[in-house]
Write an enzyme that holds these catalytic residues in place. Sequence first.
Site, PDB file in Angstrom:
ATOM      1  NE  ARG A  57      -4.049   1.920   2.211  1.00 23.74           N
ATOM      2  CZ  ARG A  57      -4.369   2.726   3.221  1.00 23.74           C
ATOM      3  NH1 ARG A  57      -3.738   2.606   4.392  1.00 23.74           N
ATOM      4  NH2 ARG A  57      -5.325   3.623   3.092  1.00 23.74           N
ATOM      5  CG  HIS A  61      -1.494   5.363  -0.178  1.00 16.26           C
ATOM      6  ND1 HIS A  61      -2.227   5.894   0.847  1.00 16.26           N
ATOM      7  CD2 HIS A  61      -2.305   4.442  -0.770  1.00 16.26           C
ATOM      8  CE1 HIS A  61      -3.444   5.318   0.886  1.00 16.26           C
ATOM      9  NE2 HIS A  61      -3.497   4.426  -0.074  1.00 16.26           N
ATOM     10  CG  ASN A  89      -1.414   8.799   3.115  1.00 17.20           C
ATOM     11  OD1 ASN A  89      -1.901   7.835   2.521  1.00 17.20           O
ATOM     12  ND2 ASN A  89      -0.722   9.748   2.504  1.00 17.20           N
ATOM     13  CG  HIS A 188      -8.298  -3.797  -1.269  1.00 14.94           C
ATOM     14  ND1 HIS A 188      -9.345  -2.901  -1.268  1.00 14.94           N
ATOM     15  CD2 HIS A 188      -7.175  -3.038  -1.127  1.00 14.94           C
ATOM     16  CE1 HIS A 188      -8.879  -1.665  -1.132  1.00 14.94           C
ATOM     17  NE2 HIS A 188      -7.562  -1.717  -1.069  1.00 14.94           N
TER      18      HIS A 188
HETATM   19  C1  HEM Z   1      -9.417   1.089  -5.933  1.00 15.91           C
HETATM   20  C2  HEM Z   1      -9.381   2.045  -5.022  1.00 15.91           C
HETATM   21  C3  HEM Z   1      -8.876   1.830  -3.636  1.00 15.91           C
HETATM   22  C4  HEM Z   1      -9.488   2.236  -2.492  1.00 15.91           C
HETATM   23  C5  HEM Z   1     -10.784   3.028  -2.399  1.00 15.91           C
HETATM   24  C6  HEM Z   1      -8.682   1.776  -1.392  1.00 15.91           C
HETATM   25  C7  HEM Z   1      -8.953   2.041  -0.055  1.00 15.91           C
HETATM   26  C8  HEM Z   1      -8.317   1.421   0.994  1.00 15.91           C
HETATM   27  C9  HEM Z   1      -8.649   1.605   2.376  1.00 15.91           C
HETATM   28  C10 HEM Z   1      -9.734   2.533   2.904  1.00 15.91           C
HETATM   29  C11 HEM Z   1      -7.855   0.791   3.110  1.00 15.91           C
HETATM   30  C12 HEM Z   1      -7.869   0.575   4.614  1.00 15.91           C
HETATM   31  C13 HEM Z   1      -7.163   1.689   5.337  1.00 15.91           C
HETATM   32  C14 HEM Z   1      -7.435   1.645   6.804  1.00 15.91           C
HETATM   33  O1  HEM Z   1      -8.576   1.325   7.190  1.00 15.91           O
HETATM   34  O2  HEM Z   1      -6.510   1.948   7.594  1.00 15.91           O
HETATM   35  C15 HEM Z   1      -7.009   0.095   2.191  1.00 15.91           C
HETATM   36  C16 HEM Z   1      -6.074  -0.833   2.557  1.00 15.91           C
HETATM   37  C17 HEM Z   1      -5.200  -1.417   1.667  1.00 15.91           C
HETATM   38  N1  HEM Z   1      -5.058  -1.099   0.339  1.00 15.91           N
HETATM   39 FE1  HEM Z   1      -6.358  -0.053  -0.770  1.00 15.91          FE
HETATM   40  N2  HEM Z   1      -7.611   1.086  -1.881  1.00 15.91           N
HETATM   41  C18 HEM Z   1      -7.678   1.103  -3.241  1.00 15.91           C
HETATM   42  C19 HEM Z   1      -6.747   0.571  -4.103  1.00 15.91           C
HETATM   43  C20 HEM Z   1      -5.600  -0.062  -3.713  1.00 15.91           C
HETATM   44  C21 HEM Z   1      -4.501  -0.396  -4.585  1.00 15.91           C
HETATM   45  C22 HEM Z   1      -4.420  -0.029  -6.055  1.00 15.91           C
HETATM   46  C23 HEM Z   1      -3.579  -1.038  -3.820  1.00 15.91           C
HETATM   47  C24 HEM Z   1      -2.225  -1.571  -4.216  1.00 15.91           C
HETATM   48  C25 HEM Z   1      -1.901  -1.927  -5.446  1.00 15.91           C
HETATM   49  C26 HEM Z   1      -4.121  -1.134  -2.487  1.00 15.91           C
HETATM   50  C27 HEM Z   1      -3.532  -1.798  -1.439  1.00 15.91           C
HETATM   51  C28 HEM Z   1      -4.059  -1.870  -0.162  1.00 15.91           C
HETATM   52  C29 HEM Z   1      -3.553  -2.751   0.860  1.00 15.91           C
HETATM   53  C30 HEM Z   1      -2.495  -3.814   0.657  1.00 15.91           C
HETATM   54  C31 HEM Z   1      -4.262  -2.451   2.024  1.00 15.91           C
HETATM   55  C32 HEM Z   1      -4.063  -3.073   3.414  1.00 15.91           C
HETATM   56  C33 HEM Z   1      -2.940  -2.332   4.118  1.00 15.91           C
HETATM   57  C34 HEM Z   1      -2.586  -2.861   5.514  1.00 15.91           C
HETATM   58  O3  HEM Z   1      -3.131  -3.853   5.985  1.00 15.91           O
HETATM   59  O4  HEM Z   1      -1.724  -2.210   6.135  1.00 15.91           O
HETATM   60  N3  HEM Z   1      -5.318  -0.494  -2.453  1.00 15.91           N
HETATM   61  N4  HEM Z   1      -7.294   0.515   0.903  1.00 15.91           N
END
Ligand code: HEM
Length: 315
Positions: A57, A61, A89, A188
């Site tokens: 992530r 970002h 973030n 995800h």
């Molecule tokens: C398509 C639109 C996307 C949205 C709306 C989105 C939104 C989010 C949100 C809200 C979280 C949780 C944050 C939290 O609650 O602290 C999250 C976690 C995550 N996102 Fe996305 N995301 C998107 C696309 C992506 C992309 C493109 C990637 C990487 C290629 C990605 C990788 C991740 C990962 C791996 C997590 C988990 C992080 C952790 O456990 O520390 N996301 N995302």
Amino acid sequence: MASSVSFLLLLCMAAVASAQLSPTFYDTSCPNALSTIKRAVTAAVNKENRMGASLLRLHFHDCFVQGCDGSVLLADTATFTGEQNALPNMKSLRGFDVIANIKSQVEAICKQTVSCADILAVAARDSVVALGGPSWTVPLGRRDSTTASSSLANSDLPPPFFNLTDLIGAFDKKGFTATDMVALSGAHTIGQGQCQNFRDHIYNDSNINPGYATSLKANCPRATGSGDTNLAPLDPTTSYTFDNAYYSNLLSQKGLFHSDQELFNGGSTDNTVRNFASSAAAFSSAFASAMVKMANLGPLTGSQGQIRLTCSKVN
Ligand code: HEM
Ligand SMILES: *[C@@H]1O[C@H](CO)[C@@H](O)[C@H](O)[C@H]1NC(C)=O
Ligand SMILES: *[C@@H]1O[C@H](CO)[C@@H](O)[C@H](O)[C@H]1NC(C)=O
């Protein structure tokens, strides 16, 4: 005349070459860079398996805000406002300590040679591999920014309440197709999200599996302010494996965020979700090429920017 034309041509070619990344960029300047990063990432993921998700992530970002330039790593100071406290973030991004540790290991073998932006790109790939996902060749030679942008972080990173139109638009803005967007969302399949980001989806949306919603509600009370930071896995089936289960979850209405379930909600991306759910190979290949595309977003190259000595601050 002819020679000045060919000289100009050479100059142009040199300019193009310096603006491009190459997988062999550190082969002579720091031949052990990639193995050092891989070893550190594997150790960090073995210590805490969520770290693979957090590192993936971080790279996303980074790249969506000013391009992949390490801007996300710059910490706020009394006189500098970076991206870490922007809405998408704040109290959510993690892994900064792991990146700092990798950077110090890499600095110990090659002084001021490997950029923080490149470390993020390689660490993202190695994280996916460590969790059983596909591998790909990472183009290298990015340089680190001397700036960061909190306002671009707020405007360019998609929030979890986005609908399909918004999501397609946010990725189109960065040059991605809707299929790329669906493939990248497959990230995800690992990691966790906070109650405050899925509360509206589980209490207000109807396109959610009722049993799944009930189980999430147990740890995410309706009232704002209670349990806001409680965590749930983004992939409730195989949370620590980088596979295509994210898409089969969507087919059974088990997307954690509103934005996740939007990808399979009767719209234009339904067939892509079905395809990735039924073919792990189709997902792996689409994910890997979209990651390379993402890693190529607006890099600083040549003499632009700098190679930071410490990832969290400009030299
Ligand atoms: C398509 C639109 C996307 C949205 C709306 C989105 C939104 C989010 C949100 C809200 C979280 C949780 C944050 C939290 O609650 O602290 C999250 C976690 C995550 N996102 Fe996305 N995301 C998107 C696309 C992506 C992309 C493109 C990637 C990487 C290629 C990605 C990788 C991740 C990962 C791996 C997590 C988990 C992080 C952790 O456990 O520390 N996301 N995302
Ligand atoms: C998506 O959300 C935007 C606002 O963010 C809204 O203007 C638009 O009408 C919505 N599109 C659909 C198809 O619901
Ligand atoms: C659900 O929708 C209602 C009405 O739009 C709103 O007041 C409420 O804050 C939303 N969220 C939750 C968790 O109920």
